[in-house]
Design a protein around this motif. Sequence first.
Motif, PDB file in Angstrom:
ATOM      1  N   ASP A   1      11.269   4.994  12.421  1.00 42.09           N
ATOM      2  CA  ASP A   1       9.777   5.044  12.818  1.00 42.09           C
ATOM      3  C   ASP A   1       9.090   4.118  13.483  1.00 42.09           C
ATOM      4  OD1 ASP A   1       7.209   6.616  11.001  1.00 42.09           O
ATOM      5  OD2 ASP A   1       6.831   4.771  11.839  1.00 42.09           O
ATOM      6  N   VAL A   2       8.321   4.386  14.450  1.00 47.19           N
ATOM      7  CA  VAL A   2       7.916   3.257  15.239  1.00 47.19           C
ATOM      8  C   VAL A   2       6.629   3.095  15.697  1.00 47.19           C
ATOM      9  CG1 VAL A   2       8.217   2.271  17.815  1.00 47.19           C
ATOM     10  CG2 VAL A   2      10.290   3.392  16.690  1.00 47.19           C
ATOM     11  N   THR A   3       6.036   1.903  15.618  1.00 49.12           N
ATOM     12  CA  THR A   3       4.602   1.672  15.840  1.00 49.12           C
ATOM     13  C   THR A   3       4.345   0.479  17.031  1.00 49.12           C
ATOM     14  OG1 THR A   3       3.726   2.303  13.680  1.00 49.12           O
ATOM     15  CG2 THR A   3       2.142   1.105  14.956  1.00 49.12           C
ATOM     16  N   ILE A   4       3.950   0.865  17.880  1.00 45.85           N
ATOM     17  CA  ILE A   4       3.703  -0.109  19.088  1.00 45.85           C
ATOM     18  C   ILE A   4       2.200  -0.557  19.101  1.00 45.85           C
ATOM     19  CG2 ILE A   4       3.741  -0.833  21.670  1.00 45.85           C
ATOM     20  CD1 ILE A   4       5.757   1.391  21.899  1.00 45.85           C
ATOM     21  N   VAL A   5       1.792  -1.894  19.062  1.00 47.62           N
ATOM     22  CA  VAL A   5       0.679  -2.769  18.823  1.00 47.62           C
ATOM     23  C   VAL A   5       0.613  -3.357  20.144  1.00 47.62           C
ATOM     24  CG1 VAL A   5      -0.747  -4.520  18.282  1.00 47.62           C
ATOM     25  CG2 VAL A   5       0.705  -3.353  16.384  1.00 47.62           C
ATOM     26  N   GLU A   6      -0.658  -3.223  21.261  1.00 43.97           N
ATOM     27  CA  GLU A   6      -0.608  -3.420  22.384  1.00 43.97           C
ATOM     28  C   GLU A   6      -2.023  -3.678  22.716  1.00 43.97           C
ATOM     29  OE1 GLU A   6      -0.824  -4.411  26.311  1.00 43.97           O
ATOM     30  OE2 GLU A   6       1.014  -4.143  25.326  1.00 43.97           O
ATOM     31  N   PRO A   7      -2.513  -4.898  23.264  1.00 46.04           N
ATOM     32  CA  PRO A   7      -3.900  -5.181  23.458  1.00 46.04           C
ATOM     33  C   PRO A   7      -4.564  -4.481  24.623  1.00 46.04           C
ATOM     34  CG  PRO A   7      -2.429  -6.965  24.078  1.00 46.04           C
ATOM     35  CD  PRO A   7      -1.499  -6.161  23.523  1.00 46.04           C
ATOM     36  N   LYS A  62       0.750  -1.201   0.104  1.00 45.45           N
ATOM     37  CA  LYS A  62      -0.034  -0.108  -0.021  1.00 45.45           C
ATOM     38  C   LYS A  62       0.886   1.237   0.110  1.00 45.45           C
ATOM     39  CE  LYS A  62      -3.932  -2.005   2.330  1.00 45.45           C
ATOM     40  NZ  LYS A  62      -4.931  -1.996   3.582  1.00 45.45           N
ATOM     41  N   GLU A  63       0.379   2.376  -0.393  1.00 45.73           N
ATOM     42  CA  GLU A  63       1.041   3.679  -0.536  1.00 45.73           C
ATOM     43  C   GLU A  63       1.403   3.809   1.079  1.00 45.73           C
ATOM     44  OE1 GLU A  63      -1.057   5.680  -4.340  1.00 45.73           O
ATOM     45  OE2 GLU A  63      -1.244   6.744  -2.245  1.00 45.73           O
ATOM     46  N   GLY A  64       2.359   4.698   1.274  1.00 47.68           N
ATOM     47  CA  GLY A  64       2.663   5.099   2.473  1.00 47.68           C
ATOM     48  C   GLY A  64       3.450   4.278   3.592  1.00 47.68           C
ATOM     49  N   ARG A  65       4.059   3.218   2.649  1.00 52.02           N
ATOM     50  CA  ARG A  65       4.751   2.091   3.370  1.00 52.02           C
ATOM     51  C   ARG A  65       6.300   2.518   3.657  1.00 52.02           C
ATOM     52  NH1 ARG A  65       2.690  -3.504   2.564  1.00 52.02           N
ATOM     53  NH2 ARG A  65       0.520  -2.999   3.249  1.00 52.02           N
ATOM     54  N   GLY A  66       6.693   3.488   3.211  1.00 51.65           N
ATOM     55  CA  GLY A  66       8.003   4.070   3.198  1.00 51.65           C
ATOM     56  C   GLY A  66       8.262   4.915   2.015  1.00 51.65           C
ATOM     57  N   GLY A  67       9.560   4.627   1.434  1.00 52.03           N
ATOM     58  CA  GLY A  67       9.840   5.395   0.137  1.00 52.03           C
ATOM     59  C   GLY A  67      11.092   5.980   0.453  1.00 52.03           C
ATOM     60  N   ALA A  68      11.367   6.520  -0.605  1.00 51.50           N
ATOM     61  CA  ALA A  68      12.813   7.354  -0.760  1.00 51.50           C
ATOM     62  C   ALA A  68      12.771   8.212   0.363  1.00 51.50           C
ATOM     63  CB  ALA A  68      13.361   7.589  -1.946  1.00 51.50           C
ATOM     64  N   GLY A  69      13.668   8.489   1.011  1.00 54.22           N
ATOM     65  CA  GLY A  69      13.815   9.728   2.064  1.00 54.22           C
ATOM     66  C   GLY A  69      13.035   9.538   3.261  1.00 54.22           C
ATOM     67  N   ARG A  70      12.554   8.381   3.582  1.00 53.06           N
ATOM     68  CA  ARG A  70      11.543   8.010   4.730  1.00 53.06           C
ATOM     69  C   ARG A  70      12.545   7.174   5.642  1.00 53.06           C
ATOM     70  NH1 ARG A  70       5.251   8.168   4.694  1.00 53.06           N
ATOM     71  NH2 ARG A  70       6.228   8.275   7.157  1.00 53.06           N
ATOM     72  N   SER A  71      12.262   7.207   7.073  1.00 57.20           N
ATOM     73  CA  SER A  71      12.895   6.161   7.855  1.00 57.20           C
ATOM     74  C   SER A  71      12.379   4.756   7.762  1.00 57.20           C
ATOM     75  CB  SER A  71      12.986   6.823   9.505  1.00 57.20           C
ATOM     76  OG  SER A  71      13.536   7.757   9.541  1.00 57.20           O
ATOM     77  N   GLY A  72      13.244   3.755   8.062  1.00 59.01           N
ATOM     78  CA  GLY A  72      12.647   2.518   8.091  1.00 59.01           C
ATOM     79  C   GLY A  72      11.674   2.410   9.394  1.00 59.01           C
ATOM     80  N   ARG A  73      10.705   1.180   9.076  1.00 58.62           N
ATOM     81  CA  ARG A  73       9.728   1.308  10.177  1.00 58.62           C
ATOM     82  C   ARG A  73       9.708  -0.151  11.016  1.00 58.62           C
ATOM     83  NH1 ARG A  73       4.380   3.694   6.597  1.00 58.62           N
ATOM     84  NH2 ARG A  73       5.412   5.717   6.409  1.00 58.62           N
ATOM     85  N   LEU A  74       9.601   0.078  12.310  1.00 59.08           N
ATOM     86  CA  LEU A  74       9.851  -0.743  13.242  1.00 59.08           C
ATOM     87  C   LEU A  74       8.295  -1.039  13.874  1.00 59.08           C
ATOM     88  CD1 LEU A  74      11.333  -2.718  15.074  1.00 59.08           C
ATOM     89  CD2 LEU A  74      11.832  -0.997  16.451  1.00 59.08           C
ATOM     90  N   VAL A  75       7.952  -2.180  14.027  1.00 60.71           N
ATOM     91  CA  VAL A  75       6.641  -2.510  14.604  1.00 60.71           C
ATOM     92  C   VAL A  75       6.934  -3.367  15.846  1.00 60.71           C
ATOM     93  CG1 VAL A  75       4.385  -3.464  14.682  1.00 60.71           C
ATOM     94  CG2 VAL A  75       4.975  -2.309  12.739  1.00 60.71           C
ATOM     95  N   ILE A  76       6.409  -2.781  17.066  1.00 66.06           N
ATOM     96  CA  ILE A  76       6.850  -3.518  18.173  1.00 66.06           C
ATOM     97  C   ILE A  76       5.352  -4.204  18.892  1.00 66.06           C
ATOM     98  CG2 ILE A  76       7.698  -3.292  20.723  1.00 66.06           C
ATOM     99  CD1 ILE A  76       9.464  -1.104  19.776  1.00 66.06           C
TER     100      ILE A  76
END
Length: 445
Positions: A192-198, A158-172
Amino acid sequence: MVDAHQTFVIVGGGLAGAKAAETLRSEGFTGRVILICDERDHPYERPPLSKGFLLGTEERDSVFVHDPAWYAQAHIELHLGQPAVRLDPAARTVRLGDGTLIAYDKLLLATGAEPRRLDVPGTGLAGVHHLRRLAHAERLRGVLASLGRESTACAGTKEGRGGAGRSGRLVIAGAGWIGLEVAAAARAYGADVTIVEPSPTPLHGVLGPELGALFTDLHRDHGVRFHFGARLTEIVGQDGMVCAVRTDDGEEHPAHDVLAAIGAAPRTALAEQAGLDLVDRTGATGGGIAVDSALRTSDPYIYAAGDVAAAPLTLGGDAPRPGTRLRVEHWANALSGGPAAARAMLGQDVGHDHLPYFFSDQYDLGMEYSGYAPPGSYARVVHRGDVAQRKFLAFWLAADGRLLAGMNVNVRDVNETVQALIRSGRPLDPATLADPEVPLAALLP
């Protein structure tokens, strides 16, 4: 009584095991001391793995409990890279993975814990990580540095998953201590950080909603995104690499790497195979090997300490609650438990009455927590200081006013007093406790 003809064996090469070996020698034991480590590295401390070492502010050599030469000097026999695979209490022997059979007079199990694994599709992809061992931290440090540099999106996503000039993405996956500390380190590298928590807040099962919200705001202020009330159901890959994660509410989050930080389980396989008494690991106190206040197991010749030991719970002036044991996975418990078990093995009168204690450093926030106050066990939380400025103390009070736990945030040199107030078991007036004009020491009996 012990003598030079006895052999004491320690299974587990973490802080608890290393400090137990050190204590045996410092207390004058002249018999054989054998330390069995399933890792090839010498015993090391784990807090730096998610703090200074991961951030790159501490060097690798700084994590070790002792200089490698110390073990030979102290006549500690090391078996590195050799797991203990079988324990025979009747014969008093331990069998190693290479078939070596070691006899013991007394044995200490300091086998620690292991990270819980995600049970979802995609965990075999490159880019799925855990953090428990030094090798994990070394790998993750390189990953975070790489994510902090420019990264490109996975093709066909999908669009917005990164791209040139964007930081790599970590999901925790998981907003416990490890998840939050790694998030802080990742942001320091620029990832770039996203945390998934129940749960509805970070650290919900430890601090409750009141203080969990503090950590939500702290991390959001530093650019971390949270997705609460959800669990990972799939890690999506392309060409063997992570591209995204999906959650049970139908959301999809872009990712280049995933960290599973969903807790740890005690390593009790040896104890279970040997028939030692265990604590139900599905309960609130986290399972583990059942020990008494001297850290003795159900076998009089076997002791347990550190992350794997479930000891009688004493809090706020109470006597130990019958049948209630708590397993504590933090540094301070290993630091005190290893020496306590060693002294008990030597026949000394030991009562390991250690309050749960832990600390954390995230961004510009430093905190210490002492006591035990899971949600449902306390009546109210009282604050002293400036919560908005993140410089305050928090106190968890029982319905009768006893202090169950205390946390100091960016406030120094108060933890010993907080612990003394917990141990006193005396009711405290909430208004006085909240008044910064009243010295905490003045509330002691």
